[in-house]
Scaffold this motif. Structure first.
Motif, PDB file in Angstrom:
ATOM      1  N   GLN A 308       0.990   2.300   7.298  1.00 25.14           N
ATOM      2  CA  GLN A 308       1.823   3.477   7.076  1.00 25.14           C
ATOM      3  C   GLN A 308       3.151   3.355   7.818  1.00 25.14           C
ATOM      4  O   GLN A 308       4.202   3.743   7.306  1.00 25.14           O
ATOM      5  CB  GLN A 308       1.077   4.735   7.526  1.00 25.14           C
ATOM      6  CG  GLN A 308       1.825   6.019   7.189  1.00 25.14           C
ATOM      7  CD  GLN A 308       1.058   7.257   7.593  1.00 25.14           C
ATOM      8  OE1 GLN A 308      -0.042   7.182   8.126  1.00 25.14           O
ATOM      9  NE2 GLN A 308       1.625   8.423   7.350  1.00 25.14           N
ATOM     10  N   VAL A 309       3.115   2.808   9.030  1.00 27.21           N
ATOM     11  CA  VAL A 309       4.326   2.631   9.822  1.00 27.21           C
ATOM     12  C   VAL A 309       5.181   1.505   9.235  1.00 27.21           C
ATOM     13  O   VAL A 309       6.409   1.595   9.183  1.00 27.21           O
ATOM     14  CB  VAL A 309       3.965   2.324  11.294  1.00 27.21           C
ATOM     15  CG1 VAL A 309       5.212   2.016  12.108  1.00 27.21           C
ATOM     16  CG2 VAL A 309       3.212   3.502  11.902  1.00 27.21           C
ATOM     17  N   LYS A 310       4.528   0.455   8.760  1.00 26.87           N
ATOM     18  CA  LYS A 310       5.260  -0.690   8.203  1.00 26.87           C
ATOM     19  C   LYS A 310       5.916  -0.388   6.869  1.00 26.87           C
ATOM     20  O   LYS A 310       6.907  -1.032   6.505  1.00 26.87           O
ATOM     21  CB  LYS A 310       4.296  -1.875   8.011  1.00 26.87           C
ATOM     22  CG  LYS A 310       3.826  -2.539   9.277  1.00 26.87           C
ATOM     23  CD  LYS A 310       2.893  -3.691   8.914  1.00 26.87           C
ATOM     24  CE  LYS A 310       2.340  -4.384  10.138  1.00 26.87           C
ATOM     25  NZ  LYS A 310       1.389  -5.455   9.780  1.00 26.87           N
ATOM     26  N   GLN A 311       5.366   0.574   6.128  1.00 30.50           N
ATOM     27  CA  GLN A 311       5.762   0.740   4.735  1.00 30.50           C
ATOM     28  C   GLN A 311       7.269   0.916   4.506  1.00 30.50           C
ATOM     29  O   GLN A 311       7.817   0.282   3.599  1.00 30.50           O
ATOM     30  CB  GLN A 311       4.986   1.906   4.117  1.00 30.50           C
ATOM     31  CG  GLN A 311       5.030   1.955   2.601  1.00 30.50           C
ATOM     32  CD  GLN A 311       4.411   0.730   1.953  1.00 30.50           C
ATOM     33  OE1 GLN A 311       3.642   0.015   2.560  1.00 30.50           O
ATOM     34  NE2 GLN A 311       4.770   0.504   0.705  1.00 30.50           N
ATOM     35  N   PRO A 312       7.983   1.759   5.272  1.00 26.84           N
ATOM     36  CA  PRO A 312       9.431   1.893   5.019  1.00 26.84           C
ATOM     37  C   PRO A 312      10.176   0.572   5.178  1.00 26.84           C
ATOM     38  O   PRO A 312      11.071   0.266   4.388  1.00 26.84           O
ATOM     39  CB  PRO A 312       9.875   2.914   6.079  1.00 26.84           C
ATOM     40  CG  PRO A 312       8.648   3.687   6.393  1.00 26.84           C
ATOM     41  CD  PRO A 312       7.523   2.701   6.313  1.00 26.84           C
ATOM     42  N   LYS A 313       9.801  -0.220   6.176  1.00 25.17           N
ATOM     43  CA  LYS A 313      10.457  -1.515   6.383  1.00 25.17           C
ATOM     44  C   LYS A 313      10.065  -2.496   5.285  1.00 25.17           C
ATOM     45  O   LYS A 313      10.870  -3.315   4.835  1.00 25.17           O
ATOM     46  CB  LYS A 313      10.091  -2.080   7.759  1.00 25.17           C
ATOM     47  CG  LYS A 313      10.740  -1.360   8.918  1.00 25.17           C
ATOM     48  CD  LYS A 313      12.244  -1.577   8.922  1.00 25.17           C
ATOM     49  CE  LYS A 313      12.896  -0.954  10.151  1.00 25.17           C
ATOM     50  NZ  LYS A 313      14.370  -1.145  10.140  1.00 25.17           N
TER      51      LYS A 313
END
Length: 332
Positions: A308-313
């Protein structure tokens, strides 16, 4: 078990494409209500996978209709909710297929840049074993009048792909995941540990989930009362239990931690900028008024973060790849 893989394999553009079609669906539903009619959602029917017709081109490769349809069938199997939406949005079929063929092209390109080794095969075998086990271990209750499948073979029967093709899907996934991780290996994110008390606003109407009805002015006044008590040495845990309308943290001293960017913008900004261990003024968000204290803040490697944290990057990387491969849809 499948939900876990839906979250990990739900492709970036698929999500945005379905948001697009979802907007159209909402308009249709509103019209149906107006006409006092109701329609059952259309069932997704697996697409044929026997055509070698080229539906897209990109630098160094192409996407056939068979590849695209197989990809759609697998994603639809992994998430029946997406399948239902895709089945209902026939008027936007070309738009959806264009976005998904773009994803197939990007996946093939990224996977091709990753040096093959036995580790990806091992991860794929583990994934397949885990999914197989989820069917064997689930309770054999009936769902929607139908018996739940007892095995993966039974579950994918008639779904438009074979077990080997599902295996290939996950094999590509693990290689693409490795590509993303390589691109993001030097990236950091803001990790925070925060205590907060939320005073919700219910616009003077009956509150949801047992929350009291409360106007904006009443909520702000209550939040200011919380701040004053905290500044006078009040116990955060006790005050959170008494005042907070956040069910996820009120019984754990108002404690939340993780990526700052997972929070709504106003809360995220405060958690990244406030001096440590100070009590904030009431901060207005779409949820109401928050009084918070930042206990800890640091930069953490993105590689260690959850998906979830990685998704935007990852989305940034994906968009860069799509631009690089000069994708061209040939769908009519």
């Amino acid at each position: 078990m499948l939900n876990k893989w839906v979250k990990r394999t739900a492709t970036i553009l698929l999500a945005s494409a379905l948001v697009l079609t979802g907007c159209g669906g909402a308009k249709e539903e509103k019209q149906d209500d107006k006409n006092n009619t109701s329609q059952a959602p259309a069932e997704f029917k697996p697409l044929p996978t026997n055509s070698d017709k080229v539906v897209a081109e990109y630098k160094g490769g192409k996407v056939t209709e068979a590849e695209l349809h197989r990809y759609i069938n697998i994603v639809a199997f992994l998430d029946p909710q997406l399948a239902m939406m895709m089945g209902s949005m026939k008027d936007q079929e070309k738009k959806i297929k264009t976005e998904l063929s773009k994803e197939v092209a990007a996946r093939k390109y990224m996977a091709g840049l990753v040096k093959d080794d036995a580790s990806y095969q091992k991860k794929t075998e583990e994934t397949m074993k885990e999914i197989e086990g989820s069917f064997k271990n689930q309770p054999q209750s009936q769902q929607g009048g139908q018996k739940q499948p007892k095995s993966l073979d039974e579950a994918i029967k008639g779904k438009g792909f074979t077990k080997d093709e599902l295996k290939d899907f996950f094999y590509t996934f693990h290689r693409v995941d490795a590509y993303y991780n390589e691109q993001l290996k030097d990236e950091k994110y803001d990790w925070v540990k925060v205590q907060h008390i939320l005073v919700s606003v219910n616009d003077g109407q009956a509150g949801q989930q047992g929350q009291a009805k409360r106007t904006d002015a009443e909520a702000k006044k209550r939040a200011e009362e919380v701040k004053q008590k905290l500044e006078k040495g009040g116990d955060f845990a006790k005050l959170a239990k008494e005042y907070s309308d956040d069910p996820g943290s009120k019984n754990s001293a108002g404690m939340i931690e993780g990526s700052a960017d997972q929070f709504v913008p106003e809360f995220a900004k405060a958690s990244k900028e406030m001096p440590l261990n100070e009590i904030s003024d009431p901060i207005k968000t779409s949820y109401g008024y928050h009084v918070l204290k930042v206990l800890e803040r640091k930069k953490e490697p993105l590689a260690t973060a959850d998906d979830q944290v990685k998704q935007p990057k990852k989305q940034e990387v994906y968009e860069s790849v799509v631009k690089e491969i000069e994708f061209k849809s040939l769908l009519k």
